[in-house]
Each structure stands twice: as C-alpha cells, then as structure tokens.
Design a protein around this motif. Structure first.
Motif, PDB file in Angstrom:
ATOM      1  N   ARG A   7       0.979  -1.262   0.133  1.00  0.00           N
ATOM      2  CA  ARG A   7       0.058   0.053  -0.096  1.00  0.00           C
ATOM      3  C   ARG A   7       0.946   1.245  -0.092  1.00  0.00           C
ATOM      4  NH1 ARG A   7      -5.440  -1.003   3.475  1.00  0.00           N
ATOM      5  NH2 ARG A   7      -6.392  -2.494   2.200  1.00  0.00           N
ATOM      6  N   ASP A   8       1.817   1.278   0.804  1.00  0.00           N
ATOM      7  CA  ASP A   8       2.737   2.254   0.873  1.00  0.00           C
ATOM      8  C   ASP A   8       3.337   2.528  -0.559  1.00  0.00           C
ATOM      9  OD1 ASP A   8       4.346   4.237   2.564  1.00  0.00           O
ATOM     10  OD2 ASP A   8       6.139   3.041   1.754  1.00  0.00           O
ATOM     11  N   GLU A   9       3.722   1.581  -1.267  1.00  0.00           N
ATOM     12  CA  GLU A   9       4.450   1.620  -2.468  1.00  0.00           C
ATOM     13  C   GLU A   9       3.597   2.301  -3.484  1.00  0.00           C
ATOM     14  OE1 GLU A   9       4.659  -2.247  -4.651  1.00  0.00           O
ATOM     15  OE2 GLU A   9       6.717  -1.419  -5.600  1.00  0.00           O
ATOM     16  N   ILE A  10       2.163   1.697  -3.542  1.00  0.00           N
ATOM     17  CA  ILE A  10       1.116   2.449  -4.649  1.00  0.00           C
ATOM     18  C   ILE A  10       0.769   3.733  -4.008  1.00  0.00           C
ATOM     19  CG2 ILE A  10      -1.264   2.153  -5.371  1.00  0.00           C
ATOM     20  CD1 ILE A  10      -0.783  -1.182  -4.797  1.00  0.00           C
ATOM     21  N   THR A  11       0.943   4.099  -2.862  1.00  0.00           N
ATOM     22  CA  THR A  11       0.580   5.537  -2.488  1.00  0.00           C
ATOM     23  C   THR A  11       1.614   6.357  -2.893  1.00  0.00           C
ATOM     24  OG1 THR A  11      -0.744   4.663  -0.395  1.00  0.00           O
ATOM     25  CG2 THR A  11      -0.096   6.789  -0.184  1.00  0.00           C
ATOM     26  N   SER A  12       2.695   6.022  -2.679  1.00  0.00           N
ATOM     27  CA  SER A  12       3.972   7.148  -3.198  1.00  0.00           C
ATOM     28  C   SER A  12       3.772   6.982  -4.827  1.00  0.00           C
ATOM     29  CB  SER A  12       5.325   6.613  -2.604  1.00  0.00           C
ATOM     30  OG  SER A  12       5.579   5.383  -2.873  1.00  0.00           O
ATOM     31  N   ALA A  13       3.630   5.934  -5.290  1.00  0.00           N
ATOM     32  CA  ALA A  13       3.435   6.147  -6.825  1.00  0.00           C
ATOM     33  C   ALA A  13       2.184   7.185  -7.373  1.00  0.00           C
ATOM     34  CB  ALA A  13       3.302   4.795  -7.391  1.00  0.00           C
ATOM     35  N   VAL A  14       1.111   6.954  -6.601  1.00  0.00           N
ATOM     36  CA  VAL A  14       0.178   8.180  -6.821  1.00  0.00           C
ATOM     37  C   VAL A  14       0.678   9.222  -6.626  1.00  0.00           C
ATOM     38  CG1 VAL A  14      -2.258   8.644  -6.144  1.00  0.00           C
ATOM     39  CG2 VAL A  14      -1.915   6.223  -6.383  1.00  0.00           C
ATOM     40  N   ARG A  15       1.352   9.743  -5.319  1.00  0.00           N
ATOM     41  CA  ARG A  15       1.706  11.050  -5.208  1.00  0.00           C
ATOM     42  C   ARG A  15       2.789  11.492  -6.236  1.00  0.00           C
ATOM     43  NH1 ARG A  15       4.878   9.712  -0.791  1.00  0.00           N
ATOM     44  NH2 ARG A  15       2.622   9.302   0.616  1.00  0.00           N
ATOM     45  N   THR A  16       3.574  10.674  -6.728  1.00  0.00           N
ATOM     46  CA  THR A  16       4.479  11.046  -7.822  1.00  0.00           C
ATOM     47  C   THR A  16       3.811  11.297  -9.108  1.00  0.00           C
ATOM     48  OG1 THR A  16       6.256   9.370  -6.979  1.00  0.00           O
ATOM     49  CG2 THR A  16       6.724  10.441  -9.008  1.00  0.00           C
ATOM     50  N   ILE A  17       2.859  10.571  -9.390  1.00  0.00           N
ATOM     51  CA  ILE A  17       2.248  10.837 -10.484  1.00  0.00           C
ATOM     52  C   ILE A  17       1.257  12.268 -10.478  1.00  0.00           C
ATOM     53  CG2 ILE A  17      -0.021  10.001 -11.791  1.00  0.00           C
ATOM     54  CD1 ILE A  17       1.301   7.003 -11.416  1.00  0.00           C
ATOM     55  N   ALA A  18       0.791  12.431  -9.382  1.00  0.00           N
ATOM     56  CA  ALA A  18      -0.140  13.556  -9.073  1.00  0.00           C
ATOM     57  C   ALA A  18       0.714  14.718  -9.298  1.00  0.00           C
ATOM     58  CB  ALA A  18      -0.724  13.566  -7.759  1.00  0.00           C
ATOM     59  N   ASN A  19       2.011  14.696  -8.742  1.00  0.00           N
ATOM     60  CA  ASN A  19       2.884  15.753  -8.726  1.00  0.00           C
ATOM     61  C   ASN A  19       3.233  16.261 -10.224  1.00  0.00           C
ATOM     62  OD1 ASN A  19       3.292  16.696  -6.175  1.00  0.00           O
ATOM     63  ND2 ASN A  19       4.800  15.138  -5.897  1.00  0.00           N
TER      64      ASN A  19
END
Ligand code: IPE
Ligand code: IPE
Ligand code: MG
Length: 255
Positions: free
Chosen positions: A153-165
């Motif tokens: 979940r942490d991995e997917i969450t940080s991927a989402v954050r990077t994509i949003a940025n």
C-alpha cells in the motif's frame, strides 16, 4: 533415506524442475522464523538467524534454475510494531548478510537490489546495502531483490503521489495515466510479473506484499517454517507451478 539417495532425489527434482516451465519472478514471504524457534524453546531471533541459510539456499537454486528475479520479503512496513530488541537484531543480521554474502553474490553473478523505504533504516545498514548493490550491479545472473521496510500500500500510495505531482507540473496528462504508467512508478518497474508467490509458516495471507504485482501470480503455501524450508520444498513449488493452468481471465490454456 541415506544421505546419498536423498541427494539423488534432489538432483532428480532439479532436472524435473528444469524440464518444466520456470517462473520468471518468484516472490517469497519468508514467514515462521519466530514460531520455528519458539517450538524449540529457542529465542525468536534464533529463527531469524537460521533463516539466513534458507535465503542462501534459495539464491543458489534460483541461479541453478536460471530464475530471472526472486523477491524476498525481509521486513514489512508493519514489522516496526515489533519489540525494539527484535528489530535491532534484524538490522544487525541484515548488515551482516550484506557484508558476508558479497563473495557468494559475486561468485554466483547475482544482482542484488532492494525495494522499500530507505528513510527509516539505520545508516550502517544503508551504507553496506549501497555497496553490495553497486558492486553487483553489472552482474547478469538472477536478480535477488530484498524487500525491506516494504509495504504494497505504501508503494502504491507513493506512486500515486509522484504521478499527481507530475500532473500538477504539467509533465503528464491525467488522461494518459494507464496501467503501464502506474507500473512504471513502482519499485518493480522493470521486473517481470510475479509468476509464483510462496509463503512459508502456514498462514494464508498476503500481508501487504507486492499487492499490485501479484494480480495473476500462482500461490504456493506450506506449513513449514522458513528455517526448515528445504531445497526439495522449493523445487516442489517450482514443479507445481509448471502444472498450473494459467488463464489470465481468458479461456484457452497457455493462451
Ligand atoms: C518472518 O518470521 C520474518 C519477519 C517478519 C521479519 P516471523 O518473525 O514473522 O515469524 P513468526 O511468523 O512470528 O513465526
Ligand atoms: C510478513 O510476515 C512479513 C515478512 C515475512 C517480512 P508477518 O509475520 O509480518 O505477517 P503477519 O503479521 O503474520 O500477517
Ligand atoms: Mg510472521
């Protein structure tokens, strides 16, 4: 069974495994160290210590069979809930492994990689880790991946954050975000799909491991604890994998 006939049996199993389909990526939840030790009136940390031999065995078999990638769950993002003394020992063991296994990693041509958060690991561990990673980076054998402070979940969450940025900065169109794009932002971006997921220790759960990556992985579970997981068990899992009918949602076998 005498030692020599049991060795013959293992050799035969290697040949059988080689003749079947070899998974490109095997992910292993190395569980049951503590219970293995407690069942023998030993401290839990003794189970972790013995577990290192199993890691060695699995790396050797992966090399022998030509498995492309093997990912080992060493520490989950939730394991920080454990007593500090156990965590300290795990960090010590990890550091020791990263130093003492260098020769064997180089001899086998393994490429060591690590997935997970780095910011909560002790400096000593990080520096040994970086040395072993860079030393083995040009090797062309099995990619040996240690999942340390890893959570799906942490991995997917940080991927989402990077994509949003990236979308915010205008580097990416929201409409162009597809599965490949998400995949590219995971630690495992250039890894093959997980074909086989093994869990030792008898529990039937995923415990936050590679949530995105296991969508069509075959599962293989055993009651054996990690310190007692033997070469023959690993070979049985590989042989079993080659008999599975994978349909990926379709109808044809091996489509
Ligand atoms: C797996 O063994 C290793 C780690 C999670 C670090 P455990 O320590 O979870 O052993 P059990 O499951 O309590 O027996
Ligand atoms: C999973 O085992 C994590 C590792 C093997 C590193 P756990 O022992 O943490 O899993 P749960 O808590 O039983 O689900
Ligand atoms: Mg456990």
């Amino acid at each position: 069974m005498s030692e020599s006939s049991s060795l013959d049996h293992v050799d035969q199993s290697v040949e059988i495994a080689k003749a079947g389909e070899i998974p490109s990526h095997v992910a292993i939840i190395m569980d049951g160290n503590g219970r293995w030790a407690q069942n023998r009136d030993l401290p839990r940390i003794e189970g972790h210590r013995r577990g290192v031999s199993t890691v060695r065995m699995v790396s050797e078999v992966a090399t022998e069979l030509g498995i492309d990638t093997i990912t080992l769950y060493c520490l989950s993002s939730e394991n920080w809930k454990r007593p500090q003394a156990e965590l300290d020992f795990l960090m010590h063991l990890l550091e020791q492994y990263l130093v003492e296994e260098r020769k064997s990693i180089m001899d086998q041509g393994l490429r060591l990689q690590v997935i997970g958060r780095r910011d909560r690991l002790p400096e000593k561990v990080l520096s040994q880790m970086n040395q072993t990673i860079s030393m083995s980076a040009e090797n062309s054998g099995t990619r040996l991946v240690l999942a340390i402070d890893y959570g799906g979940r942490d991995e997917i969450t940080s991927a989402v954050r990077t994509i949003a940025n990236k979308v915010n900065l205008g580097e990416l169109e929201a409409e162009s975000i597809d599965e490949a794009c998400v995949n590219q932002h995971l630690y495992t971006a250039d890894f093959p799909e997980v074909d086989l997921m093994i869990r030792t220790g008898g529990d039937m759960r995923v415990s936050n491991f590679l949530l995105w990556q296991i969508s069509y992985a075959e599962f293989w579970m055993t009651d054996k604890c990690w310190p007692e997981f033997a070469k023959q068990d690993f070979l049985s899992a590989i042989q079993d994998f080659s008999t599975r009918q994978r349909r990926f949602g379709g109808l044809e076998v091996n489509e």
